[in-house]
Write an enzyme that holds these catalytic residues in place. Structure first.
Site, short mmCIF file in Angstrom:
data_model
loop_
_atom_site.label_atom_id
_atom_site.label_comp_id
_atom_site.label_asym_id
_atom_site.label_seq_id
_atom_site.Cartn_x
_atom_site.Cartn_y
_atom_site.Cartn_z
N ASP A 188 1.42 48.94 42.16
CA ASP A 188 0.34 49.15 43.12
C ASP A 188 -0.25 50.54 42.94
O ASP A 188 0.47 51.53 42.73
CB ASP A 188 0.87 49.02 44.55
CG ASP A 188 -0.20 49.39 45.57
OD1 ASP A 188 -1.18 48.62 45.70
OD2 ASP A 188 -0.08 50.46 46.21
N TYR A 212 -4.98 57.94 45.44
CA TYR A 212 -3.78 58.59 44.92
C TYR A 212 -4.14 59.52 43.76
O TYR A 212 -4.38 59.08 42.64
CB TYR A 212 -2.76 57.55 44.46
CG TYR A 212 -2.37 56.54 45.51
CD1 TYR A 212 -2.49 56.83 46.87
CD2 TYR A 212 -1.91 55.28 45.14
CE1 TYR A 212 -2.14 55.89 47.82
CE2 TYR A 212 -1.55 54.34 46.10
CZ TYR A 212 -1.67 54.66 47.44
OH TYR A 212 -1.32 53.72 48.39
N LYS A 224 -6.95 49.22 45.59
CA LYS A 224 -7.50 49.21 46.95
C LYS A 224 -8.98 49.61 46.94
O LYS A 224 -9.46 50.24 46.00
CB LYS A 224 -6.68 50.15 47.84
CG LYS A 224 -5.17 49.80 47.80
CD LYS A 224 -4.36 50.68 48.70
CE LYS A 224 -2.89 50.35 48.55
NZ LYS A 224 -2.32 50.93 47.30
#
Length: 346
Positions: free
Chosen positions: A54, A59, A85
């Site tokens: 993921d 990030y 995402k």
């Protein structure tokens, strides 16, 4: 490693390894990780059997996606699952305007712009494909539609409304076309996951830190709903940002910040009971969520090869039923938390 097969809508589904890899640490979360070390960490996860990864634009402001993509492009496409995402776009900015100062280190100078609209989601999806170099994502998750991120319930609901009117339909379109297998949310609060599940047709939720050895309030209504509807749960943050792994020590992290006293005291009580049963608290923390039938994978992060190997070593370890019984008797684990049918000590 054991595989948990999920197929809610009959499109072939996905086979999740019980242990996945959460890649926020590879975005230089809290400390810098070199390119060489990042590749080594990902390789260690792969060698241990992990096949679910993921990531997210947030990030490391694109750094994690780039690193994960660079690694996975060396692997056969049919051997792994990848999720990313949407909900944030990254804009170039001056160093002092960079998102995540003091949280992410040595990252590109980018700032986040929240955009849960149809066009914003489509644009984010395309940019993530380019950034990773991958041909596909299996899972697309709306990121951080929660009060924890947006500060107030009113502001959160403003973005939720924008998403349900726009970005949600973009994600539906991508799923209907077979571009992605599953859609859902990557969210810090089970209440907002439930709000989404009540308003739309979602497959999976990456629930961060809200169904752990430390807290199980998601059992009130959300997890029963998921079980009833066949919605899968990827459990992120099983160590609640570290305190369940490192213990209730000075400076222990809880929800990305220094743990408050009441959390430290509760963890101390959990730790004492674990020790009484010759169980390391980290072992109980990693394995506890996997007892729930809706959970398809648990994804702790890893900032070193040793952390990755340690997670693999304790996955699936048989723990005594007396441990769960005593935690329930002490009020530290809900009575309705699996494993069920555990007789409490007299």
């Amino acid at each position: 490693m054991r595989i948990r097969h999920w197929d809610r809508i009959g499109n072939g589904g996905l086979g999740f390894t019980e242990l996945g890899f959460g890649s926020a640490p590879l975005g230089n979360l809290y400390k810098t990780v070199s390119e060489e070390d990042a590749f080594g960490i990902l390789d260690a996860a792969w060698q241990s059997g992990v096949r679910y990864y993921d990531t997210a634009p947030l990030y490391g402001l694109g750094l994690s996606e780039r690193r994960v993509g660079r690694f996975l492009t060396t692997k056969p496409q049919d051997e792994f699952i990848i999720s990313t995402k949407v909900g944030r776009l990254l804009q170039a900015c001056s160093p002092e305007q960079r998102t995540g100062i003091g949280k992410f280190f040595d990252t590109p100078n980018r700032r986040e712009v929240y955009d849960y609209s149809y066009d914003g989601v489509m644009r984010s999806f395309e940019i993530s494909l380019e950034r990773t170099g991958l041909d596909r994502f299996d899972i697309l998750l709306a990121h951080d539609l929660d009060v924890f991120t947006h500060g107030t319930l009113e502001r959160c609901h403003t973005y939720l409304d924008q998403f349900m009117r726009g970005g949600y339909h973009a994600m539906l379109s991508l799923r209907d076309q077979g571009v992605v297998k599953a859609i859902g949310g990557g969210i810090n609060e089970w209440q907002m996951c439930q709000a989404l599940a009540e308003q739309g047709d979602f497959d999976l939720f990456l629930l961060a830190g809200r169904y752990t050895l430390l807290e199980q309030d998601a059992l009130e209504t959300f997890l029963p709903m998921c079980e009833e509807r066949g919605i899968g749960i990827v459990l992120g943050g099983p160590y609640n940002s570290g305190i369940l792994a490192r213990g209730p020590t000075t400076g222990a992290q809880y929800d990305y910040s220094e743990a408050p006293l009441h959390v430290i005291e509760r963890v101390k009580r959990i730790d004492v009971i674990c020790r009484r049963h010759d169980v390391a608290m980290i072992e109980a923390a990693l394995n506890f969520p996997l007892h729930h039938p809706a959970v398809v994978s648990v994804i702790p992060g890893g900032q070193s090869i040793s952390e990755v190997n340690a997670n693999r070593a304790i996955l699936g370890k048989e723990l005594p039923s007396a441990l769960w019984a005593e935690l329930k008797a002490a009020g530290l684990l809900r009575d309705d938390a699996p494993p069920l049918n555990i007789t409490s000590p007299a």
